[in-house]
Design a protein around this motif. Sequence first.
Motif, PDB file in Angstrom:
ATOM      1  N   THR A 332      -0.992  -3.380  10.691  1.00  0.00           N
ATOM      2  CA  THR A 332      -1.350  -2.432   9.327  1.00  0.00           C
ATOM      3  C   THR A 332       0.036  -2.702   8.277  1.00  0.00           C
ATOM      4  O   THR A 332      -0.446  -2.849   7.170  1.00  0.00           O
ATOM      5  CB  THR A 332      -1.525  -1.128   9.497  1.00  0.00           C
ATOM      6  OG1 THR A 332      -2.746  -1.127  10.669  1.00  0.00           O
ATOM      7  CG2 THR A 332      -1.772  -0.333   8.464  1.00  0.00           C
ATOM      8  N   ASP A 333       1.136  -2.556   8.712  1.00  0.00           N
ATOM      9  CA  ASP A 333       2.311  -2.748   8.099  1.00  0.00           C
ATOM     10  C   ASP A 333       2.458  -4.009   7.482  1.00  0.00           C
ATOM     11  O   ASP A 333       2.883  -4.094   6.290  1.00  0.00           O
ATOM     12  CB  ASP A 333       3.552  -2.180   8.604  1.00  0.00           C
ATOM     13  CG  ASP A 333       3.429  -0.448   8.709  1.00  0.00           C
ATOM     14  OD1 ASP A 333       2.870   0.067   7.929  1.00  0.00           O
ATOM     15  OD2 ASP A 333       4.294  -0.104   9.400  1.00  0.00           O
ATOM     16  N   ALA A 334       2.085  -5.214   8.243  1.00  0.00           N
ATOM     17  CA  ALA A 334       2.083  -6.581   7.898  1.00  0.00           C
ATOM     18  C   ALA A 334       1.290  -6.597   6.254  1.00  0.00           C
ATOM     19  O   ALA A 334       1.421  -7.366   5.604  1.00  0.00           O
ATOM     20  CB  ALA A 334       1.805  -7.500   8.801  1.00  0.00           C
ATOM     21  N   VAL A 335       0.120  -5.959   6.858  1.00  0.00           N
ATOM     22  CA  VAL A 335      -0.995  -6.227   5.533  1.00  0.00           C
ATOM     23  C   VAL A 335      -0.185  -5.423   4.308  1.00  0.00           C
ATOM     24  O   VAL A 335      -0.363  -5.859   3.033  1.00  0.00           O
ATOM     25  CB  VAL A 335      -2.127  -5.461   5.894  1.00  0.00           C
ATOM     26  CG1 VAL A 335      -3.128  -5.283   4.415  1.00  0.00           C
ATOM     27  CG2 VAL A 335      -3.119  -6.142   6.778  1.00  0.00           C
ATOM     28  N   GLN A 336       0.360  -4.259   4.414  1.00  0.00           N
ATOM     29  CA  GLN A 336       1.090  -3.543   3.295  1.00  0.00           C
ATOM     30  C   GLN A 336       2.076  -4.632   2.735  1.00  0.00           C
ATOM     31  O   GLN A 336       2.341  -4.429   1.443  1.00  0.00           O
ATOM     32  CB  GLN A 336       1.588  -2.163   3.653  1.00  0.00           C
ATOM     33  CG  GLN A 336       2.136  -1.284   2.708  1.00  0.00           C
ATOM     34  CD  GLN A 336       0.987  -0.870   1.899  1.00  0.00           C
ATOM     35  OE1 GLN A 336      -0.264  -0.607   2.306  1.00  0.00           O
ATOM     36  NE2 GLN A 336       1.004  -0.322   0.713  1.00  0.00           N
ATOM     37  N   VAL A 337       2.978  -5.180   3.599  1.00  0.00           N
ATOM     38  CA  VAL A 337       4.074  -6.043   3.090  1.00  0.00           C
ATOM     39  C   VAL A 337       3.570  -7.001   2.146  1.00  0.00           C
ATOM     40  O   VAL A 337       4.162  -7.332   0.949  1.00  0.00           O
ATOM     41  CB  VAL A 337       4.737  -6.489   4.386  1.00  0.00           C
ATOM     42  CG1 VAL A 337       5.918  -7.640   3.577  1.00  0.00           C
ATOM     43  CG2 VAL A 337       5.537  -5.564   4.994  1.00  0.00           C
ATOM     44  N   LEU A 338       2.560  -7.553   2.449  1.00  0.00           N
ATOM     45  CA  LEU A 338       1.902  -8.756   1.369  1.00  0.00           C
ATOM     46  C   LEU A 338       1.149  -8.156   0.347  1.00  0.00           C
ATOM     47  O   LEU A 338       0.779  -8.711  -0.707  1.00  0.00           O
ATOM     48  CB  LEU A 338       0.776  -9.470   2.389  1.00  0.00           C
ATOM     49  CG  LEU A 338       1.557 -10.894   3.007  1.00  0.00           C
ATOM     50  CD1 LEU A 338       2.377 -10.382   4.001  1.00  0.00           C
ATOM     51  CD2 LEU A 338       0.430 -11.645   3.635  1.00  0.00           C
ATOM     52  N   GLY A 339       0.752  -6.704   0.544  1.00  0.00           N
ATOM     53  CA  GLY A 339       0.210  -6.373  -0.874  1.00  0.00           C
ATOM     54  C   GLY A 339      -1.115  -6.715  -1.080  1.00  0.00           C
ATOM     55  O   GLY A 339      -1.817  -6.867  -0.038  1.00  0.00           O
ATOM     56  N   GLY A 340      -1.582  -6.848  -2.178  1.00  0.00           N
ATOM     57  CA  GLY A 340      -2.704  -7.497  -2.194  1.00  0.00           C
ATOM     58  C   GLY A 340      -3.250  -8.696  -1.487  1.00  0.00           C
ATOM     59  O   GLY A 340      -4.443  -8.899  -1.257  1.00  0.00           O
ATOM     60  N   ALA A 341      -2.180  -9.748  -1.299  1.00  0.00           N
ATOM     61  CA  ALA A 341      -2.418 -10.738  -0.467  1.00  0.00           C
ATOM     62  C   ALA A 341      -2.773 -10.528   0.697  1.00  0.00           C
ATOM     63  O   ALA A 341      -3.370 -11.357   1.365  1.00  0.00           O
ATOM     64  CB  ALA A 341      -1.042 -11.908  -0.893  1.00  0.00           C
ATOM     65  N   GLY A 342      -2.295  -9.309   1.417  1.00  0.00           N
ATOM     66  CA  GLY A 342      -2.631  -9.074   2.692  1.00  0.00           C
ATOM     67  C   GLY A 342      -3.952  -8.766   2.944  1.00  0.00           C
ATOM     68  O   GLY A 342      -4.597  -8.880   3.891  1.00  0.00           O
ATOM     69  N   TYR A 343      -4.758  -8.359   1.693  1.00  0.00           N
ATOM     70  CA  TYR A 343      -6.291  -8.074   1.910  1.00  0.00           C
ATOM     71  C   TYR A 343      -7.229  -8.956   1.679  1.00  0.00           C
ATOM     72  O   TYR A 343      -8.603  -8.875   1.810  1.00  0.00           O
ATOM     73  CB  TYR A 343      -6.382  -6.833   0.987  1.00  0.00           C
ATOM     74  CG  TYR A 343      -7.469  -6.088   1.115  1.00  0.00           C
ATOM     75  CD1 TYR A 343      -7.801  -5.041   2.180  1.00  0.00           C
ATOM     76  CD2 TYR A 343      -8.881  -6.157   0.352  1.00  0.00           C
ATOM     77  CE1 TYR A 343      -8.724  -4.241   2.098  1.00  0.00           C
ATOM     78  CE2 TYR A 343      -9.887  -5.453   0.385  1.00  0.00           C
ATOM     79  CZ  TYR A 343      -9.855  -4.371   1.583  1.00  0.00           C
ATOM     80  OH  TYR A 343     -11.066  -3.787   1.699  1.00  0.00           O
ATOM     81  N   VAL A 344      -6.826 -10.367   1.676  1.00  0.00           N
ATOM     82  CA  VAL A 344      -7.790 -11.500   1.621  1.00  0.00           C
ATOM     83  C   VAL A 344      -7.479 -12.505   2.620  1.00  0.00           C
ATOM     84  O   VAL A 344      -6.399 -12.201   3.454  1.00  0.00           O
ATOM     85  CB  VAL A 344      -7.452 -12.182  -0.024  1.00  0.00           C
ATOM     86  CG1 VAL A 344      -7.426 -11.457  -1.148  1.00  0.00           C
ATOM     87  CG2 VAL A 344      -6.014 -12.839   0.179  1.00  0.00           C
TER      88      VAL A 344
END
Length: 379
Positions: A332-344
């Motif tokens: 979950t935090d890894a997604v947050q680190v990438l910001g918008g890029a983490g959601y794609v």
Amino acid sequence: MTVDRILPSDEAYELLDLVTELADRELAPKVVDFEDRGVFPREVLRTLGRAGLLGLPYPEEHGGAAQPYEVYLQVLEILAGRWLAVAEAVSVHTLSCYPVATFGGEQVRKLLPDMIGGELLGAYCLSEPQGGSDAAALTTRATRAGGDYLVSGTKAWITHAGIADFYNVFCRTGGPGARGISCLLADANTAGIVPQTPERTMGLRSSPIAQIAFDDARVPVDRLIGAEGEGFRIALSALDSGRLGIAACAVGLAQAALDYAVDYARQREQFGQPLIDFQGLGFLLADLATQVSAARALTLAAARLRDAGRPYSIEAAKAKLFATDTAMRVTTDAVQVLGGAGYVCDHPVERYMREAKVLQIVEGTNQIQRLVIARSLAR
């Protein structure tokens, strides 16, 4: 990121080097395609089997590799870091061989070599549609009919449903409660065993999970594992080992998410400096790295108890609980680190996050692990 490991032998170091090379070559390039298409990588599992990775903790005289669980779990970790569904497949198969290997009599000689030889794949049928965590309440029944059992009922959430070559089936041969449960080993091509439509899952889309209906499936009496009424004890004993497998998978997944987030934070610049140089983000990653290391240490400590023949059930529950909660937090935090890029889907962290969730559920939910640990404290 390179993980420093202390292993019990030079052979173990060589094995992990081989597994790393195999995972980088055979798993990492294929995972996205197979996950997108929702197709199980049967040939990949055969490749792992031919490399001896489907029988690692079992005796050499039966075709295994006689590796300590401490080493086997680190193999799972490496596989999970490239493709969780494959690591889970190895873990489930190893779990499926456990009843015969540990409780079988003449069956060990007759059946185990083929089960761990690399070409076959196993499944473990314990849960039911109305009884997940309450396994002692299962209703699938096996009735004696001459030299066979006739098995009727429905199992649920079965990994490898429809693709396995053999099924461990926990069923009721006696009265109510845990003492009425037995374990049968059924060939997948047995008439009356009918896998249902695979579930549409959040993650692990290349790993089929489905219900299996048993309609008077005829299983020979000599496929009874242990004695009648011993099935619940077999199931719980197997799950202790299986929980360590899931913990190792969680560590591998968390490590992969951490590595990706760190690499991204080192390369991505904002306000004239790499993201990782911002204290708020650097401290977050430091905490994640510490949690992954702690999860690995807890998992391997439980494995060493198992290898030494010491009680390890409670430590396995702690490892499963902590490692899978850690995987959920780290992904979950890894997604947050990438910001918008983490959601794609261009980056794997969104898949890691979806996959981590199931690890908190399988082999006993984390609520069940807390219950097991709390009861041990009360005693």
